[in-house]
Design an enzyme around this catalytic site. Structure first.
Site, PDB file in Angstrom:
ATOM      1  N   ASP A 188      -3.694  -1.823   4.991  1.00 20.80           N
ATOM      2  CA  ASP A 188      -4.256  -1.396   6.270  1.00 20.80           C
ATOM      3  C   ASP A 188      -5.765  -1.192   6.223  1.00 20.80           C
ATOM      4  OD1 ASP A 188      -4.338   0.820   4.686  1.00 20.80           O
ATOM      5  OD2 ASP A 188      -3.105   2.095   5.977  1.00 20.80           O
ATOM      6  N   ASP A 224      -8.185  -3.854   1.579  1.00 21.51           N
ATOM      7  CA  ASP A 224      -7.029  -4.738   1.399  1.00 21.51           C
ATOM      8  C   ASP A 224      -7.307  -6.170   1.839  1.00 21.51           C
ATOM      9  OD1 ASP A 224      -5.359  -2.643   0.498  1.00 21.51           O
ATOM     10  OD2 ASP A 224      -4.969  -2.024   2.552  1.00 21.51           O
ATOM     11  N   ASP A 264       0.849  -1.176   0.000  1.00 18.55           N
ATOM     12  CA  ASP A 264       0.000   0.000   0.000  1.00 18.55           C
ATOM     13  C   ASP A 264       0.892   1.235   0.000  1.00 18.55           C
ATOM     14  OD1 ASP A 264      -2.350   1.448   0.143  1.00 18.55           O
ATOM     15  OD2 ASP A 264      -2.394   1.440   2.319  1.00 18.55           O
TER      16      ASP A 264
END
Length: 907
Positions: free
Chosen positions: A613, A617, A328
């Site tokens: 997070d 995801d 990410d």
């Protein structure tokens, strides 16, 4: 029958009418109760895992354990109850170790269903009241204020300066301004007329109609993706399972053949059953599950000290086998803190140092620090950002902001210039989508305005020169400067000043353009170095974000991820796997597309570590070979789906985890290469005795003594063996390779042959010279013990000799050697041990012959290592193999080892 358009595509009043709601009075309590009974609570179904009893029983789910249990049963039926209890004890101890470690890890962070235990402000019977979010129903009218968590999917009916942080759901790093307008087809991140369950209101207020609850929300859809994604075996568990099956089949076949040969030669069935059990117990590496568990558990402990919580033991090794890290952006590669980095005022450009919300830094021009008091246009631009602002900056365990991150960045830039406050505000004109600017009036009569560049240029008549005096406004120059900042993925806000007129702020007064402030979510300090280290290690890093392509490209370039950018819309079923493999940055990616990306790479044979997070995801985290969730900013959904949770959210923690994982895998391979010759050698010695028609050279109980003392005492140092200093300068191990390479297998077979020749030959020689069966069996046990001791030094490094240096760098080696000598002396000379294990004292001559066999084994293996290293330089680091990806920054050498060859690597 036609399906009604999605709520965001329809006018709000139509949605209210179709759901039987009311735009001002809401539902009646009776109607809400009826709908709750019909549709069920506004909750997500909890993910259920196996209970503690099942998890304990699963510790026995191994082919090797099955053979041991059968051996214990046979031994008990033969009347050897002590032997049977010892075998069962070994199995139970191993199961307890695995169960305890998993139980500790499974206490991690609540289930997805407990993600949002909130109350909601609902209008029912014409009055606002707070009810548990679980009691919301479709058609309910919900009111929201800044700071509220959105309790269900809402079609907005009113939005007053309303903004929502949707980063946990969509990946957007900046709060999204909301309105009530219907839209044509739009991606989830662009549906401004909706507020989604699990997101957070950051500014303004709103009212919305509940259009979906529980599993029917966008959050619920992701939950279904997580539930539908099967658990993926890690590379280590796959290899250990495959290895265990091969060993089990081989052991059973050999035991059956041995029994058959013995019976055909006229030996008793009971005697042959004892021999078959001895062979099975001897050939099974009982210490392997225990040492694997201990090695992984110690790796877990080291990871905790380095800022990571491992939920499943094999995960720490899986990172070491990783070929691709999908990471990410927000909060992982960047700090998730907007920071003003540049200011343009009075036609001059300034840079602002420092990152984050801490008001520490300076303002510079041409590399020199400036005093804002001597630059009036600069000072007024910063003062406008300070006055036209609703955020608050406060210090509590570091610097934090309350409110919009962009406005927080403006507070920090003003503080760096020494400005601690604007004159008191007397009126505010908030930002709206229609107005597209915010204005504030202050008690000294000043009016400050901020907004997009193009909008403020429409409102301004002139500009402030460097000294603050009015000058003609060069709109083209301002626009060009703003576009240049935008090309660097900086978010740009413009500022203007005026004097309050008779109509207050209802009509903007004539404005003077002051300047621009450009801000950026800065990369973490260690991000670029960590990415570079991963590239040196042959691990490809791919950044996946919900941001726009230009922002993603600029952030990627700053952390060393240059190359092609692909948007989520391009990541379709027809995209080529080669293009996905070559792309480093993915922008505007949805949860389904992120999951698709991981599956494409896995189909190409890669081992994927997926970091994240947000709720968005979670499916990809579960699908990946190892999911890595962020501990500070991560949602419960992400943590529930992950194998590892990083307490430090930055990418550098992931790089450390990769290094730790590689070290764990190296140590496991070293142990297996060291331990297997004992098991193979014991099996060969027993088969040779049966074929030759001689007495058994070793009894089942003596075999267990060897496996659970010599193997465990000498094997434990591998659990704490230091990592190779070049471990992050070699390519990742090719996941298609077997657990043991040909070179390793050859060494195992050579040592097994030495043990067969030494133990069987010496036992036969001793019996020919009058030794009792007990003395001969004791000699066989000690041949195995001392040969394993010298072979330990062969295996401390699989590519170069490590004798005394091995003891110096790992004190446990010396301690284990002394412990083995002590327990073998006890086994040989203690009377109670002689009675229990049928051992006998040995003389000096017997010990001399045993030592010669052990020394020969050491010398032969070091010669073999030298020959293999010279023949194939890739074996210098344990035959690590190559990643299936093209080189990711690994420094290739002609020798193919993935790192420069050095003279220290030669014998």
């Amino acid at each position: 029958m036609t399906t009604a358009p999605a709520p965001y595509r329809r006018p709000a009043e139509d949605v209210v009418r179709d759901l039987g709601g009311h735009a001002s009075d809401g539902l009646t309590s009776a109607e809400a109760a009826r709908r709750l009974e019909r549709d069920g609570p506004n909750t997500l179904p909890a993910a259920r895992g196996p209970g503690p009893v099942v998890r304990f029983l699963l510790q026995f789910n191994s082919p090797l354990i099955y053979v041991l249990l059968v051996s214990a049963a046979v031994t008990g039926l033969l009347g050897e109850h002590v032997d049977a209890l010892v075998i069962l004890g070994v199995v139970v101890v191993n199961a307890v170790v695995g169960f305890v470690q998993e139980s500790r890890a499974e206490k991690a962070l609540g289930a997805l269903a407990a993600m949002a235990p909130t109350a909601a402000l609902v209008v029912r019977d014409g009055a606002a009241r707070r009810v548990p979010s679980a009691e919301l129903v479709r058609g309910d009218l919900v009111r929201l204020e800044a700071g509220d968590k959105v309790p269900a999917d809402l079609r907005l009916l009113r939005a007053d300066e309303f903004a929502v942080d949707e980063s946990a759901l969509t990946g957007e790093s900046v709060p999204v301004a909301k309105d009530t307008a219907a839209q044509d087809e739009a991606a989830l991140a662009d549906r401004t007329g909706m507020a989604f369950s699990g997101t957070l209101a950051t500014a303004g207020s709103a009212a919305g109609l509940v259009v979906a609850t529980g599993a029917d929300t966008e959050l619920g859809g992701i939950h279904r993706l997580v539930q539908g994604t099967g658990a993926v075996q890690t590379p280590l568990t796959r290899k250990i399972t495959h290895f265990s099956k091969i060993v089990t089949v081989a052991i059973l076949a050999l035991a059956a053949l041995t029994f058959l040969i013995g019976v055909l030669r006229g030996r008793g069935a009971t005697e042959m059953l004892t021999a078959a059990v001895a062979l099975a117990v001897g050939a099974i590496p009982e210490g392997l599950p225990a040492v694997v568990t201990i090695t992984l558990a110690l790796g877990v402990s080291r990871m905790v000290r380095r800022g990571a919580i491992v939920r499943h033991l094999p995960a720490v090794e899986t990172l070491g086998s990783t070929t691709v890290i999908c990471t990410d952006k927000t909060g992982t590669l960047t700090q998730n803190q907007m920071t003003v980095t540049a200011v343009t005022a009075g036609g001059r450009d300034y840079t602002v140092t420092g990152t984050g919300y801490a008001p520490t830094g300076t303002i510079r021009r041409d590399g020199r620090e400036v005093d804002p008091a001597a630059h009036p246009a600069l000072r007024e631009t910063l003062l406008a950002g300070l006055g036209c602002n609703d955020a608050q900056l406060h210090r509590r365990d570091g610097w934090h902001i309350t409110g919009d991150p962009t406005e927080g960045a403006l507070l920090t830039s003003a503080a760096k210039a020494g400005l601690d406050g604007a004159p008191d505000r007397v009126a505010t004109l908030p930002f709206t989508a229609e107005r597209r600017y915010m204005a504030t009036q202050h008690e000294d009569g000043a009016v400050y305005v901020k907004g997009p560049v193009e909008r403020l240029l429409e409102l301004c008549e002139d500009a402030a020169g460097p000294d603050g005096a009015p000058v003609p406004l060069d709109r083209a120059a301002v626009t060009a400067r703003a576009e240049a900042y935008g090309g660097q993925a900086l978010r740009v806000l413009a500022f203007a000043r005026g004097r309050a007129g008779g109509s207050g702020l209802d009509e903007p007064p004539p404005l003077t353009f002051l300047g621009l402030q450009a801000m950026f979510d800065p990369p973490r300090e260690d991000a670029a170095r960590a990415v570079r280290t991963c590239h040196d290690a042959g691990v490809h890093v791919k950044m996946i974000t919900g941001d726009h392509a230009a922002t993603a490209r600029a952030v990627g370039a700053r952390v060393g991820l240059d190359g092609e950018v692909m948007t989520g819309a391009e990541l379709t079923e027809g995209v080529s796997a080669e293009r996905v493999q070559d792309t480093t940055v993915f922008a505007r990616v949805s949860p389904e597309q992120k999951l698709r990306l991981v599956q494409i790479l896995q189909d190409r044979g890669h081992v994927i570590a997926m970091t994240g997070d947000g709720v968005n995801d979670a499916p990809a985290l579960k699908q990946a070979d190892i999911g890595v969730a962020m501990g500070r900013s991560g949602t419960d959904a992400a943590k529930e789906s992950a194998d590892m949770v990083l307490t430090g959210d930055d990418f550098a923690s992931i790089e450390k985890a990769v290094e730790e994982g590689r070290g764990v895998f190296d140590n496991l391979v070293k142990f297996i290469v060291w331990a297997l010759p004992s098991n193979i050698g014991l099996g060969l010695v027993l088969v040779a005795a049966i074929v030759a028609g001689t007495a058994l050279p070793v009894l089942p109980l003596q075999v267990l003594w060897l496996n659970m003392t010599a193997v465990l005492v000498l094997g434990l140092p591998f659990s704490v063996e230091p990592k190779d200093e070049h471990i992050m300068r070699r390519p990742p191990r090719d996941p298609s390779l077997p657990l043991l390479t040909r070179a390793m297998t050859l060494r195992i077979l050579v040592v097994s042959a030495i043990l067969l020749a030494g133990a069987f030959g010496l036992q036969h020689w001793e019996r020919a010279h009058g030794a009792t069966p007990q003395v001969a069996q004791t000699i066989v046990v000690n041949v195995f013990a001392l040969t394993l001791l010298t072979y330990l030094f062969n295996c401390l490094s699989l590519d170069r000799p490590l004798l005394w240096h091995g003891v110096r760098r790992n004190p446990w080696v010396g301690a284990s050697v002394l412990a083995l000598v002590a327990v073998q002396a006890l086994y040989t000379y203690a009377p109670f041990m002689n009675d229990l294990f049928h051992s006998a004292p040995l003389g000096g001559g017997a010990w001399a012959r045993i030592v010669v066999i052990a020394a020969v084994s050491y010398v032969v293996i070091e010669i073999l290592k030298y020959v293999q290293r010279r023949a194939d330089p890739a074996l210098r680091h344990g035959g690590g193999g190559r990643s299936p990806l093209p080189a990711a920054g690994v420094r290739e050498e002609p020798g193919g080892g993935g790192e420069p060859a050095g003279p220290e690597e030669e014998p």
